[in-house]
Design an enzyme around this catalytic site. Sequence first.
Site, PDB file in Angstrom:
ATOM      1  N   ASP A 128     -29.722 -21.209 -47.872  1.00 62.22           N
ATOM      2  CA  ASP A 128     -28.759 -21.758 -46.707  1.00 62.22           C
ATOM      3  C   ASP A 128     -29.623 -22.866 -46.033  1.00 62.22           C
ATOM      4  O   ASP A 128     -30.433 -22.585 -44.934  1.00 62.22           O
ATOM      5  CB  ASP A 128     -28.346 -20.649 -45.888  1.00 62.22           C
ATOM      6  CG  ASP A 128     -27.222 -21.015 -44.857  1.00 62.22           C
ATOM      7  OD1 ASP A 128     -26.831 -22.517 -44.845  1.00 62.22           O
ATOM      8  OD2 ASP A 128     -26.559 -20.365 -44.237  1.00 62.22           O
ATOM      9  N   CYS A 183     -16.756 -31.052 -45.081  1.00 62.64           N
ATOM     10  CA  CYS A 183     -15.816 -30.993 -44.173  1.00 62.64           C
ATOM     11  C   CYS A 183     -15.842 -32.134 -43.427  1.00 62.64           C
ATOM     12  O   CYS A 183     -16.481 -32.669 -42.873  1.00 62.64           O
ATOM     13  CB  CYS A 183     -16.191 -29.750 -42.970  1.00 62.64           C
ATOM     14  SG  CYS A 183     -15.114 -29.584 -41.588  1.00 62.64           S
TER      15      CYS A 183
HETATM   16  N1  LIG Z   1     -14.351 -21.763 -43.696  1.00 64.00           N
HETATM   17  C1  LIG Z   1     -14.409 -21.313 -42.309  1.00 64.00           C
HETATM   18  N2  LIG Z   1     -13.944 -20.112 -41.968  1.00 64.00           N
HETATM   19  C2  LIG Z   1     -14.033 -19.628 -40.876  1.00 64.00           C
HETATM   20  N3  LIG Z   1     -14.797 -20.282 -39.988  1.00 64.00           N
HETATM   21  C3  LIG Z   1     -15.476 -21.631 -40.200  1.00 64.00           C
HETATM   22  C4  LIG Z   1     -15.276 -22.038 -41.660  1.00 64.00           C
HETATM   23  N4  LIG Z   1     -16.142 -23.272 -41.510  1.00 64.00           N
HETATM   24  C5  LIG Z   1     -16.593 -23.188 -40.299  1.00 64.00           C
HETATM   25  N5  LIG Z   1     -16.213 -22.209 -39.543  1.00 64.00           N
HETATM   26  C6  LIG Z   1     -16.612 -21.955 -38.092  1.00 64.00           C
HETATM   27  O1  LIG Z   1     -17.539 -22.974 -37.955  1.00 64.00           O
HETATM   28  C7  LIG Z   1     -18.755 -22.757 -37.345  1.00 64.00           C
HETATM   29  C8  LIG Z   1     -20.074 -23.371 -38.041  1.00 64.00           C
HETATM   30  O2  LIG Z   1     -19.904 -22.911 -39.286  1.00 64.00           O
HETATM   31  P1  LIG Z   1     -21.177 -22.403 -39.949  1.00 64.00           P
HETATM   32  O3  LIG Z   1     -22.261 -21.998 -39.091  1.00 64.00           O
HETATM   33  O4  LIG Z   1     -20.792 -21.994 -41.213  1.00 64.00           O
HETATM   34  O5  LIG Z   1     -21.715 -24.117 -40.729  1.00 64.00           O
HETATM   35  P2  LIG Z   1     -23.150 -24.435 -41.382  1.00 64.00           P
HETATM   36  O6  LIG Z   1     -22.740 -25.543 -42.353  1.00 64.00           O
HETATM   37  O7  LIG Z   1     -23.819 -23.063 -41.961  1.00 64.00           O
HETATM   38  O8  LIG Z   1     -24.013 -24.868 -40.200  1.00 64.00           O
HETATM   39  P3  LIG Z   1     -25.521 -25.326 -40.029  1.00 64.00           P
HETATM   40  O9  LIG Z   1     -25.974 -26.128 -41.334  1.00 64.00           O
HETATM   41  O10 LIG Z   1     -25.531 -26.240 -38.840  1.00 64.00           O
HETATM   42  O11 LIG Z   1     -26.089 -23.932 -39.964  1.00 64.00           O
HETATM   43  C9  LIG Z   1     -18.803 -21.285 -37.613  1.00 64.00           C
HETATM   44  O12 LIG Z   1     -19.460 -20.530 -36.650  1.00 64.00           O
HETATM   45  C10 LIG Z   1     -17.213 -20.900 -37.769  1.00 64.00           C
HETATM   46  O13 LIG Z   1     -16.694 -20.558 -36.443  1.00 64.00           O
END
Ligand SMILES: Nc1ncnc2c1ncn2[C@@H]1O[C@H](COP(=O)(O)OP(=O)(O)OP(=O)(O)O)[C@@H](O)[C@H]1O
Length: 380
Positions: free
Chosen positions: A168, A206
Amino acid sequence: MNFETLSIVSEPKLFTCIKYRLNSSAESLFSSPIDTTSHFSSNGKPISPLCQDELGSTLTKFTDLDSMRLFSKYMIILIGLPAAGKSTVSRHLIKYLQDTKTTAHIRCKTFNAGDFRRKEKKIELTNEQLEDIFDPKNSDKKEEYARIAFNEALQDLDNDICDIGIFDATNSTKLRRKYLFDEIKSFNHNSSSNFSVSPIILHVTCSDKKFIRYNIHHKSFNADYFGKQYDLSVKDFAKRLKQYYTQFVPYTMDEFNHILSYSSPDSHHGTFYFHVANAGSTSTTNIVEYSNMASRETRNLIKALHHFTTNYIVIFGSQYISKVKGFFKVSQVVSSNKLNVKKSFQQLSRLKVLNSIINDSYFKKLKNFHLINNITHKDQ
Ligand SMILES: Nc1ncnc2c1ncn2[C@@H]1O[C@H](COP(=O)(O)OP(=O)(O)OP(=O)(O)O)[C@@H](O)[C@H]1O
Ligand SMILES: O=P(O)(O)OC[C@H]1O[C@](O)(CO)[C@@H](O)[C@@H]1O
């Protein structure tokens, strides 16, 4: 290489087709029909279904080699900008695999590059930071954390601690991705490795501005920002995302083909690509290449991944989308907190702050926003 395009599953955006290596003998591993009701193109129209017959005619019959190749491991490499939903989608994927009969036994473990960074260094919310790790000029340190996380994932796979390692990180640059594939390649060529590792790319994008805003709101409460002021956290994350937009290189078909061209087919079960865009509500496309040696387990896993990504909107996405809609409606904020006026007030004032920072002018300043998200003005 013997490939044939089987089906066009989305508009000609980033990835447009599903490919399978052609094999003469047929046995359909996709024994249950694939539900295509959740396939949407970027204009919201359903996309053409992948017929079971089409798939059936392309897959290899198992041989005794199968049992030899059961000892395979997988590395899911996430690609996507910060707050695109990578960690959330991968958590959903783990749950989905656990709930699916054919994949329930598979042990998944996530390796988050950000967690490795946080163990060593906390984010300071000041503009005078000498070493802003997200500034592309200071990328060395960030690369180091990613390498540590990735190598730990390879080690845990080799020590049979898990079957799928989920790496990740944003994996925003071609150089990073090349590094990851090179590491897997040398792991597979190393005679002391206990397993062979197949890479699986899971691209999470997104581009919907409301989704981005909502996600940033939630990010401002994550481990980087515990106990920090809301507006400063949102501003800091907004700055981070802006920096990522200057360096992010979208993953393309060319890059995928390039990886295929130098990955060694004898040590791999295949190279696989899956994409979840805007919680599955826009184009969902997969590219899959099976090696002739792919085991039943690999095929079951790929089938599950295919089902997960193409049905993501139904299984998980729609719930998220309605939450996002409710989040921005004043009436819903008030009614959901009707017994707690203080909470409603706090939520509304945060909403105001969020909308003032992540506003249209912010989006205009994100470098290559349209290019990276592959959207035209018509789509907006
Ligand atoms: N598919 C989804 N379902 C539910 N919540 C989502 C979804 N995508 C994003 N979110 C919301 O957006 C927030 C950020 O998403 P997430 O932490 O998964 O992103 P990420 O791409 O892993 O970010 P980073 O690279 O900064 O760690 C989550 O805490 C959640 O609240
Ligand atoms: O090194 P990369 O690929 O940018 O990804 C790691 C970074 O991604 C993030 O999740 C982006 O917000 C950080 O927590 C982490 O440091």
